[in-house]
Scaffold this motif. Sequence first.
Motif, PDB file in Angstrom:
ATOM      1  N   PHE A 286       0.746  -1.115   0.148  1.00 38.27           N
ATOM      2  CA  PHE A 286       0.090  -0.109   0.217  1.00 38.27           C
ATOM      3  C   PHE A 286       1.074   1.224   0.003  1.00 38.27           C
ATOM      4  O   PHE A 286       0.690   2.283  -0.700  1.00 38.27           O
ATOM      5  N   GLN A 287       1.801   1.028   0.730  1.00 34.25           N
ATOM      6  CA  GLN A 287       2.787   2.462   0.961  1.00 34.25           C
ATOM      7  C   GLN A 287       3.517   2.654  -0.334  1.00 34.25           C
ATOM      8  O   GLN A 287       3.756   3.805  -0.657  1.00 34.25           O
ATOM      9  N   GLY A 288       4.126   1.540  -0.946  1.00 34.62           N
ATOM     10  CA  GLY A 288       4.841   1.974  -2.169  1.00 34.62           C
ATOM     11  C   GLY A 288       3.761   1.881  -3.398  1.00 34.62           C
ATOM     12  O   GLY A 288       4.170   2.375  -4.533  1.00 34.62           O
ATOM     13  N   GLY A 289       2.615   1.722  -3.163  1.00 30.62           N
ATOM     14  CA  GLY A 289       1.485   1.829  -4.223  1.00 30.62           C
ATOM     15  C   GLY A 289       1.698   0.339  -5.204  1.00 30.62           C
ATOM     16  O   GLY A 289       1.066   0.539  -6.499  1.00 30.62           O
ATOM     17  N   PHE A 291      -0.298  -1.880  -5.844  1.00 29.66           N
ATOM     18  CA  PHE A 291      -1.630  -2.443  -5.412  1.00 29.66           C
ATOM     19  C   PHE A 291      -1.795  -3.951  -5.955  1.00 29.66           C
ATOM     20  O   PHE A 291      -2.627  -4.689  -5.651  1.00 29.66           O
TER      21      PHE A 291
ATOM     22  N   LEU B  76      -3.536  13.332  -9.297  1.00 28.62           N
ATOM     23  CA  LEU B  76      -3.104  12.219  -9.828  1.00 28.62           C
ATOM     24  C   LEU B  76      -1.638  12.298 -10.715  1.00 28.62           C
ATOM     25  O   LEU B  76      -1.257  11.507 -11.183  1.00 28.62           O
ATOM     26  N   THR B  82       6.594   7.226  -4.136  1.00 30.45           N
ATOM     27  CA  THR B  82       5.543   6.171  -3.943  1.00 30.45           C
ATOM     28  C   THR B  82       4.746   6.271  -5.486  1.00 30.45           C
ATOM     29  O   THR B  82       4.800   7.105  -6.065  1.00 30.45           O
ATOM     30  N   LYS B  83       4.006   5.137  -5.567  1.00 34.26           N
ATOM     31  CA  LYS B  83       3.136   5.085  -7.051  1.00 34.26           C
ATOM     32  C   LYS B  83       1.708   5.566  -6.417  1.00 34.26           C
ATOM     33  O   LYS B  83       0.934   5.756  -7.462  1.00 34.26           O
ATOM     34  N   ARG B  84       1.438   5.859  -5.203  1.00 33.78           N
ATOM     35  CA  ARG B  84       0.213   6.540  -4.894  1.00 33.78           C
ATOM     36  C   ARG B  84       0.156   7.745  -5.320  1.00 33.78           C
ATOM     37  O   ARG B  84       1.222   8.340  -5.404  1.00 33.78           O
ATOM     38  N   LYS B  85      -0.975   8.319  -5.317  1.00 37.02           N
ATOM     39  CA  LYS B  85      -1.149   9.646  -5.882  1.00 37.02           C
ATOM     40  C   LYS B  85      -2.435  10.571  -5.211  1.00 37.02           C
ATOM     41  O   LYS B  85      -2.975   9.927  -4.487  1.00 37.02           O
ATOM     42  N   GLU B  87      -5.556  12.466  -4.552  1.00 35.34           N
ATOM     43  CA  GLU B  87      -6.969  12.394  -5.285  1.00 35.34           C
ATOM     44  C   GLU B  87      -7.780  13.475  -4.947  1.00 35.34           C
ATOM     45  O   GLU B  87      -7.675  13.949  -3.809  1.00 35.34           O
TER      46      GLU B  87
END
Lengths: 408, 199
Positions: A286-289, A291, B76, B82-85, B87
């Motif tokens: 989750f932390q690194g994305g 998924f 986005l 991180t690959k999170r974005k 939103e």
Amino acid sequence: MVRQRFSDQKVGFLVLCVFFCGCMSTDLPNAGQAGYKLEDDEGRLFKRSEEFIEVLDESDAIYPNPQLEKYLTDLANSLLTDEIKTSGPKIRVRVLKDPSLNAFSLPNGRIYIHVGLLAVMDNEAQLAALLGHEMTHVIFRHAVKNFRSAINKSSFLASISMPIDIVSGGLGSIFAQLAAISSIYGYSKELEYEADENGFYMTAKKNYDVHEGRRLFEHLKAFIDEEDIKEPFFFSDHPHVVARIKNYDELIAQHPQGPLETKTIDSKEFGSFLDNILRDNTHLCFQGGFFKTAERNIAKFIQRNPDAAVGYYERAQLSLKRIDPPKGEKKRDKAPDYEAALKDYNKALELDHDFPEGYLGKAKVLQKQNKAEEAKSHFQKYLQLKPNAPDRAYIEKYITSGATVDKP
Amino acid sequence: MIKKLSFIFVLSFLVSGCGSLVPWTKLEAKRYTEKRYGFSAEYSEGWYRFNAGNFFAITKDGLLLNKIAVERKKFLDKLEFTKRKFEESMTPQELSEVELDNLKSNPLIMTLNVFKNEPATVAGQDAFLIDYEYLTNEGLKMRGTQLGFIHDQWVYRILFEAPSQYYFGTSEPNFKHFLSSFELIGPEDKEEKASSSKP
């Protein structure tokens, strides 16, 4: 013509330089064999490894689980012969908090495995295959061989640049760079194949099912494809994973093992660590994305623990993440799925009525759906069950503001 | 004639371009407006603005020793580690989680301690505030404060970072002054394509 002669002279000069600069031997006995002793340059690699270990071991990067480390270290040592155990580098295995599928060994016998790699493994036979591979790098002294091979190549390059700048560069700086590179960033194609081959024999000798080693490569290939990442350094940048699978197939074909039912695949011990590994790695994903990998982790966890609330909670958390399509794929991004999340939070709370995070997760979804009153009661339940929650300040603000999403 | 024109062209290019080629601008103790980044704030005397990066940053002793940085990200947009974005629908708490995940995914950070993660208000906007300390892979202990909020189509990120020893303590009052004076500028300015406004 003059130009051609100059060129010929230059080539002749270079050949002479290479001839006289001498090559350092890469033909060394393995650890534990007759004549094995630590070379001077190898000793410096060990020293460099110790410095690296000191920094790493004091950092947050270490996955704190001494029982797991003991199990891994004991398993690794059980694959070694007595000669290696007595006179070779002492093997110790530690785990790093990293969701990517990597492992690496240092020349002094320290092996690091990423928790992400442990999470994809299905059994002890796969773990043994990995440890066999990494320990071969240590026993066959791949670090110093790699280092010397690079030095020999550097001597050639130095010969070329000598007429221009005799004192440019220095062994010290090359050593510092190569020491790090050889230990961590993988070895040549030949050395990686050698590690695969010897690792194969080590596991076969201990009666582990060698087909499991191949399955480990398949997991790694799936991770690379799903997360659209560069190949990890367990493979280095040399032999492609597909080529490694082919190589493994050839080894299996050349050495049939006999009836599979007589082979060791799993032990209860590996399974006892796996559930925690899967949960912790899910958080790291989750932390690194990562998924897609998180999804596989959670599915594996739920399959192993269908009555554990936490599995459904994690799946609900995943439903709330925006998941980008793999590179080059034109599918739309997967937007957060509130209904799926709500269903899993309800399932988690059905299995465990006192699960604070279940209430919190559900409250947040209800908040997004503008069901303020319901959200508020769930936030309150969360704080009631977890009065010292680290996010208490946020939750109290949600409650006092009527549990609606703040719009800018 | 062509030679003359070329000379004039080159000369005019050099003269007009001089301002933007200066990597550092010494600042005075007054309010500055940063149209490119959509805010205005009061800076401290003797600080410098770094003009060469693709982000807003001011420092007193050098970017590695103390820096206040401001960045606006579109929803986005890719983050650094991180690959999170970010939103549009995220609450300040969710923004803070993405920001922390980004910090934790930084390979140069060896040990991260989060002292505080709590709601805050910046320029009248609901925001998050994270207080943290980390050890770099070179053994330097850094302390930081990061705030973030959503405004219009942007996620604003305000960062103050300095080595824990000496520099954080001595520069923190300057950051607090910067933060308390921080204001968002009107939407009429946000479309302007000009780079950071000159003092």
